[in-house]
Structure formats: C-alpha cells, structure tokens
Design an enzyme around this catalytic site. Structure first.
Site, PDB file in Angstrom:
ATOM      1  N   ASN A  54      -3.425 -56.669 -20.399  1.00 27.29           N
ATOM      2  CA  ASN A  54      -3.907 -55.913 -18.856  1.00 27.29           C
ATOM      3  C   ASN A  54      -3.033 -57.249 -17.848  1.00 27.29           C
ATOM      4  OD1 ASN A  54      -4.925 -55.941 -16.435  1.00 27.29           O
ATOM      5  ND2 ASN A  54      -6.749 -54.399 -17.150  1.00 27.29           N
ATOM      6  N   HIS A  68      -4.027 -59.188 -13.031  1.00 25.96           N
ATOM      7  CA  HIS A  68      -4.259 -60.176 -12.355  1.00 25.96           C
ATOM      8  C   HIS A  68      -2.779 -61.226 -12.139  1.00 25.96           C
ATOM      9  CE1 HIS A  68      -8.361 -59.505 -11.980  1.00 25.96           C
ATOM     10  NE2 HIS A  68      -8.718 -59.481 -13.232  1.00 25.96           N
TER      11      HIS A  68
HETATM   12  N1  PXP Z   1     -10.632 -52.617 -20.294  1.00 30.59           N
HETATM   13  C1  PXP Z   1     -11.025 -52.109 -19.096  1.00 30.59           C
HETATM   14  C2  PXP Z   1     -11.285 -50.784 -19.364  1.00 30.59           C
HETATM   15  C3  PXP Z   1     -11.082 -52.697 -18.012  1.00 30.59           C
HETATM   16  O1  PXP Z   1     -11.300 -52.202 -16.928  1.00 30.59           O
HETATM   17  C4  PXP Z   1     -10.551 -54.220 -18.055  1.00 30.59           C
HETATM   18  C5  PXP Z   1     -10.756 -55.099 -16.725  1.00 30.59           C
HETATM   19  O2  PXP Z   1      -9.802 -54.761 -15.842  1.00 30.59           O
HETATM   20  C6  PXP Z   1     -10.273 -54.656 -19.059  1.00 30.59           C
HETATM   21  C7  PXP Z   1     -10.067 -53.996 -20.529  1.00 30.59           C
HETATM   22  C8  PXP Z   1      -9.892 -56.361 -19.336  1.00 30.59           C
HETATM   23  O3  PXP Z   1     -10.963 -57.205 -19.273  1.00 30.59           O
HETATM   24  P1  PXP Z   1     -10.762 -58.571 -18.999  1.00 30.59           P
HETATM   25  O4  PXP Z   1      -9.878 -58.824 -17.797  1.00 30.59           O
HETATM   26  O5  PXP Z   1     -11.837 -59.184 -18.732  1.00 30.59           O
HETATM   27  O6  PXP Z   1      -9.990 -59.038 -20.203  1.00 30.59           O
END
Ligand code: PXP
Length: 240
Positions: A7, A10
């Site tokens: 993801n 950020h």
């Molecule tokens: N899965 C979902 C559905 C999310 O909303 C998020 C956060 O955006 C994540 C995974 C990833 O979480 P993290 O940033 O804590 O790894």
C-alpha cells in the site's frame, strides 16, 4: 509463499504534507514491483487526503501486477472505480476523522447496500474484496454478498500484546479456516510489520498480505526497494 501487496498511500501522505509533486506514489509502486511485490494498493479516500485521481489513473497504466483500490461503497467512488477498472476493489468503512481505517466493514449490518456495490463492481469486471473483522457472522454475510475475496482486519492482533495477542491470533486463525471452508479467498492486513507478520505468514490459507505503513516507514530509512524486498524475504522463508 503468500503474496505481498504494498500500500503506497503514505508516500502520497508525505507528498501532501507540502502539497507538491514528490515523492510520487507511482514511482514507489514501480520500485515495489521491482522488489517483488505482487500487488499495489491505494485508498482513494473521499477527502483525498493522500491518493488523488491522478495517481489512480496513472497507476492503472503502469502497475504490471495487480492494482487494488480500497474504497468506501459511496456513489462517487464507485463511479470512479468503474471508470478506472482496478483489478480488485476492496470495500472498506470510511470515517472522515479517522487516522486510518479503524474497523472492518459491517457487512452484516449493511447487507443490501454492500451487495448492490459488489454487484455493480463485478458487472464492471472488477473482483471485489470486503475488509472485515475476523468474526464468523461478518464472514457469512460477506459470502452472501457474492464477493469472492475477504481481507481480514489484523489491527486488533497487531495492537495487542502478550496473552491478548495470542487470543487475537486464535480468532484470526479460526476466521481464516471458516472463510476458506466457505470458498472465499482470504487476504489479511492492517498494522502488520516485520515482527508480527511471522505467525500469520505461516498460514497457508492466507494468499496475500496488504501492508503499507511499516514498509513506507522502513523505506524512509533504508530505501523503498530494500524495505519491500525484506518483507518479501520474510514471506518466502516462512514455512507453510
Ligand atoms: N488493508 C486495508 C483494507 C487498509 O485500509 C489498510 C490501511 O490503509 C491496510 C490494509 C494497510 O494497513 P497498514 O498501513 O497498517 O499496513
């Protein structure tokens, strides 16, 4: 081995801290793929606090693995999803004030609305995943919507310590087993990092992990490719 979907929200958060054009989540996504990620995840929030339409449309052209759009089941975002056509749409709950997605989607409590969103997205040739808490009634409800994938919310496991964490792990393992028996594909994510991933990485029914914050945090210090590669290595070496 389980797949890693990275993801890159950020990276965009850092960009938006100055409202300029760097760092670019599109570049981060390319580096993540080069380092072994098998999916790229972005959340187009209704307030556009990090990812923007521009990112999504470019990523649709550049991502070579699988593009997963996290989204609220809101009309505006559903229309964008149907236009962009990500490989997967992950329906998540969304509150404006939250720092990050706080809980799973209450599929059982919003069955008709979610089923309708699932149907529309699938009609647009988009696979649908529902982000839910590891609770049997939510898993049953998710299956009934016709979605083919669930993503189990690992936030409580990630936040818990000691015996509480063991209990949360048990809850997750039972949820994985039940969802798998129902024929759902199971992903997991939220709050996972280079330490707490180990017990889950061994679970062969979890086909993919979605990880953002811990990878971006490490990337700031050691570089994006290395941060992704180190997580891929953990997944590769966990026996399943
Ligand atoms: N899965 C979902 C559905 C999310 O909303 C998020 C956060 O955006 C994540 C995974 C990833 O979480 P993290 O940033 O804590 O790894």
């Amino acid at each position: 081995m389980a797949k890693l979907a990275v993801n890159v929200d950020h990276v965009a958060t850092v960009r938006e801290a100055r409202r300029v054009n760097e760092p670019d989540p599109v570049v981060a996504a390319a580096l993540a793929e080069l380092a072994g990620a098998e999916g790229i995840v972005v959340h187009l929030r209704e307030d556009r606090r990090h990812i923007k339409e521009r990112d999504l449309y470019i990523l649709r052209q550049t991502v070579k693995t699988s593009l997963n759009l996290e989204m609220a089941a809101a009309e505006e975002i559903i229309k964008i999803a149907l236009d962009v056509k990500p490989d997967i749409a992950t329906l998540v709950p969304e509150k404006r004030q939250e720092l990050t997605t706080e809980g799973g989607l209450d599929v059982a409590g919003m069955q008709d609305q979610i089923t309708e969103a699932v149907r529309r997205l699938q009609a647009g040739n988009i696979k649908v995943s529902l982000f839910i808490d590891p609770e049997p009634h939510q898993i049953t409800a998710a299956k009934e919507t016709g979605a083919e994938i669930i993503e189990l919310h690992t936030g409580r496991y990630a936040d818990a310590l000691g015996e509480d964490q063991k209990k949360e792990l048990e809850r997750l393992l039972e949820a994985v087993k039940y969802a798998h028996e129902l024929g759902l594909m199971v992903k997991a994510g939220h709050g996972l990092n280079y330490v707490n991933i180990y017990p889950l990485a061994k679970v062969k029914e979890i086909y993919e992990f979605s990880i953002g914050h811990s990878i971006v945090a490490r990337a700031v210090l050691v570089g994006f490719e290395r941060a992704v590669r180190e997580m891929v290595e953990i997944l590769r070496h966990c026996e399943r």
